[in-house]
Write a protein that holds these residues in place. Sequence first.
Motif, PDB file in Angstrom:
ATOM      1  N   ALA A 166      -4.400  -6.555   3.516  1.00  0.00           N
ATOM      2  CA  ALA A 166      -5.626  -7.298   3.802  1.00  0.00           C
ATOM      3  C   ALA A 166      -6.264  -6.848   5.111  1.00  0.00           C
ATOM      4  O   ALA A 166      -7.498  -6.784   5.230  1.00  0.00           O
ATOM      5  N   SER A 167      -5.447  -6.516   6.107  1.00  0.00           N
ATOM      6  CA  SER A 167      -5.983  -6.127   7.410  1.00  0.00           C
ATOM      7  C   SER A 167      -6.731  -4.803   7.370  1.00  0.00           C
ATOM      8  O   SER A 167      -7.562  -4.525   8.229  1.00  0.00           O
ATOM      9  N   ARG A 168      -6.448  -3.984   6.382  1.00  0.00           N
ATOM     10  CA  ARG A 168      -7.067  -2.658   6.288  1.00  0.00           C
ATOM     11  C   ARG A 168      -8.328  -2.664   5.420  1.00  0.00           C
ATOM     12  O   ARG A 168      -9.004  -1.639   5.313  1.00  0.00           O
ATOM     13  N   ILE A 169      -8.623  -3.788   4.745  1.00  0.00           N
ATOM     14  CA  ILE A 169      -9.791  -3.879   3.870  1.00  0.00           C
ATOM     15  C   ILE A 169     -10.844  -4.736   4.555  1.00  0.00           C
ATOM     16  O   ILE A 169     -10.595  -5.904   4.879  1.00  0.00           O
ATOM     17  N   LYS A 170     -11.996  -4.189   4.778  1.00  0.00           N
ATOM     18  CA  LYS A 170     -13.057  -4.904   5.492  1.00  0.00           C
ATOM     19  C   LYS A 170     -13.451  -6.164   4.732  1.00  0.00           C
ATOM     20  O   LYS A 170     -13.812  -6.115   3.545  1.00  0.00           O
ATOM     21  N   GLY A 171     -13.380  -7.316   5.402  1.00  0.00           N
ATOM     22  CA  GLY A 171     -13.815  -8.578   4.822  1.00  0.00           C
ATOM     23  C   GLY A 171     -12.863  -9.175   3.811  1.00  0.00           C
ATOM     24  O   GLY A 171     -13.212 -10.168   3.158  1.00  0.00           O
ATOM     25  N   ALA A 172     -11.664  -8.614   3.657  1.00  0.00           N
ATOM     26  CA  ALA A 172     -10.729  -9.137   2.658  1.00  0.00           C
ATOM     27  C   ALA A 172     -10.275 -10.542   3.026  1.00  0.00           C
ATOM     28  O   ALA A 172     -10.068 -10.864   4.201  1.00  0.00           O
ATOM     29  N   ALA A 185       0.803  -1.218   0.000  1.00  0.00           N
ATOM     30  CA  ALA A 185       0.000   0.000   0.000  1.00  0.00           C
ATOM     31  C   ALA A 185       0.834   1.266   0.000  1.00  0.00           C
ATOM     32  O   ALA A 185       0.328   2.346  -0.291  1.00  0.00           O
ATOM     33  N   LYS A 186       2.119   1.141   0.298  1.00  0.00           N
ATOM     34  CA  LYS A 186       2.983   2.318   0.389  1.00  0.00           C
ATOM     35  C   LYS A 186       4.331   1.978  -0.224  1.00  0.00           C
ATOM     36  O   LYS A 186       4.871   0.891  -0.010  1.00  0.00           O
ATOM     37  N   GLY A 187       4.880   2.907  -0.971  1.00  0.00           N
ATOM     38  CA  GLY A 187       6.087   2.614  -1.737  1.00  0.00           C
ATOM     39  C   GLY A 187       7.356   2.500  -0.924  1.00  0.00           C
ATOM     40  O   GLY A 187       8.284   1.795  -1.331  1.00  0.00           O
ATOM     41  N   CYS A 188       7.446   3.183   0.199  1.00  0.00           N
ATOM     42  CA  CYS A 188       8.688   3.116   0.983  1.00  0.00           C
ATOM     43  C   CYS A 188       8.380   3.197   2.480  1.00  0.00           C
ATOM     44  O   CYS A 188       7.270   3.511   2.897  1.00  0.00           O
ATOM     45  N   TRP A 189       9.388   2.920   3.272  1.00  0.00           N
ATOM     46  CA  TRP A 189       9.283   2.814   4.723  1.00  0.00           C
ATOM     47  C   TRP A 189       8.959   4.166   5.366  1.00  0.00           C
ATOM     48  O   TRP A 189       9.367   5.222   4.891  1.00  0.00           O
ATOM     49  N   ILE A 249       5.953 -10.406   2.707  1.00  0.00           N
ATOM     50  CA  ILE A 249       4.586 -10.869   2.914  1.00  0.00           C
ATOM     51  C   ILE A 249       3.868 -10.022   3.963  1.00  0.00           C
ATOM     52  O   ILE A 249       2.635  -9.899   3.948  1.00  0.00           O
ATOM     53  N   ALA A 250       4.615  -9.394   4.861  1.00  0.00           N
ATOM     54  CA  ALA A 250       3.991  -8.509   5.853  1.00  0.00           C
ATOM     55  C   ALA A 250       3.240  -7.370   5.180  1.00  0.00           C
ATOM     56  O   ALA A 250       2.222  -6.885   5.714  1.00  0.00           O
ATOM     57  N   ALA A 251       3.725  -6.932   4.008  1.00  0.00           N
ATOM     58  CA  ALA A 251       3.028  -5.871   3.271  1.00  0.00           C
ATOM     59  C   ALA A 251       1.678  -6.362   2.792  1.00  0.00           C
ATOM     60  O   ALA A 251       0.681  -5.623   2.806  1.00  0.00           O
ATOM     61  N   GLY A 252       1.625  -7.634   2.349  1.00  0.00           N
ATOM     62  CA  GLY A 252       0.349  -8.197   1.924  1.00  0.00           C
ATOM     63  C   GLY A 252      -0.616  -8.359   3.083  1.00  0.00           C
ATOM     64  O   GLY A 252      -1.812  -8.062   2.964  1.00  0.00           O
ATOM     65  N   LEU A 307      -7.101   4.784   1.447  1.00  0.00           N
ATOM     66  CA  LEU A 307      -8.182   4.319   0.576  1.00  0.00           C
ATOM     67  C   LEU A 307      -8.674   2.925   0.944  1.00  0.00           C
ATOM     68  O   LEU A 307      -9.808   2.553   0.612  1.00  0.00           O
ATOM     69  N   LEU A 308      -7.846   2.143   1.602  1.00  0.00           N
ATOM     70  CA  LEU A 308      -8.177   0.733   1.827  1.00  0.00           C
ATOM     71  C   LEU A 308      -9.472   0.532   2.617  1.00  0.00           C
ATOM     72  O   LEU A 308     -10.272  -0.344   2.263  1.00  0.00           O
ATOM     73  N   PRO A 309      -9.748   1.309   3.664  1.00  0.00           N
ATOM     74  CA  PRO A 309     -11.026   1.107   4.381  1.00  0.00           C
ATOM     75  C   PRO A 309     -12.254   1.450   3.534  1.00  0.00           C
ATOM     76  O   PRO A 309     -13.380   1.081   3.914  1.00  0.00           O
ATOM     77  N   GLN A 310     -12.055   2.146   2.411  1.00  0.00           N
ATOM     78  CA  GLN A 310     -13.195   2.552   1.581  1.00  0.00           C
ATOM     79  C   GLN A 310     -13.568   1.505   0.539  1.00  0.00           C
ATOM     80  O   GLN A 310     -14.565   1.654  -0.171  1.00  0.00           O
ATOM     81  N   ILE A 311     -12.764   0.444   0.415  1.00  0.00           N
ATOM     82  CA  ILE A 311     -13.059  -0.594  -0.573  1.00  0.00           C
ATOM     83  C   ILE A 311     -14.301  -1.356  -0.137  1.00  0.00           C
ATOM     84  O   ILE A 311     -14.368  -1.896   0.971  1.00  0.00           O
TER      85      ILE A 311
END
Length: 514
Positions: A474-480, A367-371, A467-470, A446-450
């Motif tokens: 998923a944790s920020r998208i409701k029902g993902a 979701a984000k390009g850098c640290w 994989i932590a990025a993935g 934007l992720l909570p708005q999906i």
Amino acid sequence: MTAFSLGTFGFPEVHADGRPIKLALRKGLALLVYLAEAKGAVARDVLATLLWPEAERETGLARLRRLLHRIELTLGQQVFETDRTSLRWSPAAALQVDAHLFESACDRGNFDEASQIYRGDFLAGFSPEDCPEFDDWAFFRREALRGRLMHALERLVQDKTAAGDYFSAATHATRLAELDPLSEVYGRHLIRSLLLAGDRSAAERHHAALTRRLRDELGVTPEAETAALMSPVAAHSVPATRYVKGAGVHLAYQTYGSGPLDILVMPGFVSHVERAWEHPASRTFLASLTKLGRLIVFDRRGIGLSDRVGSAPDIDVTAEDIGTVLRAADARRVVLFGASECGPACIKFAVDEPRLVAGLILFGALAKGCWSQDYLHALRASQYDAWSKHLIAQWGGPVGIETFAPSLAGDPQARAWWAGLLRAASSPGGISAVLEAFRDADVRQLLPQIAMPTLVLHRRDDKAVRIAAGRDVASRIKGAQFVELDGNDHWFFAGDQRPVLDAIRGFTEGLPRR
């Protein structure tokens, strides 16, 4: 004022009012070309260091002054505008540069004119002595222009074939095949054009030559489509590439298959809608998706067969281009498949156009390009820039394949395909801007708005994106739904495809029907 022209395609040449000027100074030619490309003032210190990197500052500046004097003596008039700290081509000097004419023709879509101007690679065979920084600069400029030529030639092959001018299509396809002799896509362009032009004997010769090159250099046999070109009955072919104009840019796209569901695939930071079908694993994956619905693929602006632009396609622009392509394809019920760097653009479009998106699939995305202090799953900006610099420095070779696809890194065919795809997809300078834009991307808000069903896929030992990025996405998208896959390949088609395709199939079959 004398009209000067500077030829940079091939060994550099200077003409004054159409007459050749013999300038027997390699550093002088290098200086003229560099200033012409700069299109503005350049600091004297920069030029002195560029041409005499080992010299002391004052020595280099003195040599630069003498060189300027000798150049103007040879040209017969003052052509430089100087002050104490910088210099440039004088605005009063009428200067025409073939590389600039070439780029202008490409920008206008006059690919015939562009291909005629390009008579050889930028500064081919030329190098001032002991000027490594100049040589590096020339290399990147050469690759950028060469990439634009390949793009222009591909467009010409398509346009001439559509117009029935098969002889011209074969001529342009010949240049393409010479630029990348190991590309089966370009080889097929040439063989197909020759067959359409009625020259079967030449087509057979080129088919045999391509077969030998693939065998001798890659240790592989031609793909079924290449072999089928010479048979009386044509086999499966690559989908036709079409164009749609959106926001002043022509976007290349393909559709393949049919069904009540559309699946738009965006593969990552580079793409090429035709060369994606060239590698067997990529082709198998894409063909498998057509069993689930109609496949839609496209090249973002500035990438692949779409128009080259002067700025990087950021997330907002790419999301807008997604809409342009979906409208052109008359899409109704769409599943977005966004891999890696294209995940954020698919997220943006899903939020902006929820009525059109039936489902969202993210593969190896972040979701984000850098640290940052509140996002620990990506490279720090300095690490990202170092990685980007390495990638750009090795552009044109199979750079990065060990990270993106460890399972394919030892395969000569895969390495040649990836190197060719990079050259065809973009240039070092062009991809640099794309990577910078992604480094600064952030779609976490934007992720909570999906609002649609979402599937997040990530391989456990992915070497490119943790994989932590993935998990974070998923944790920020409701029902993902998050699916952790075995393997260390970042490319979705590399390694074991079955778990990926099974997860996609289960997801699409479970989507609500309209």
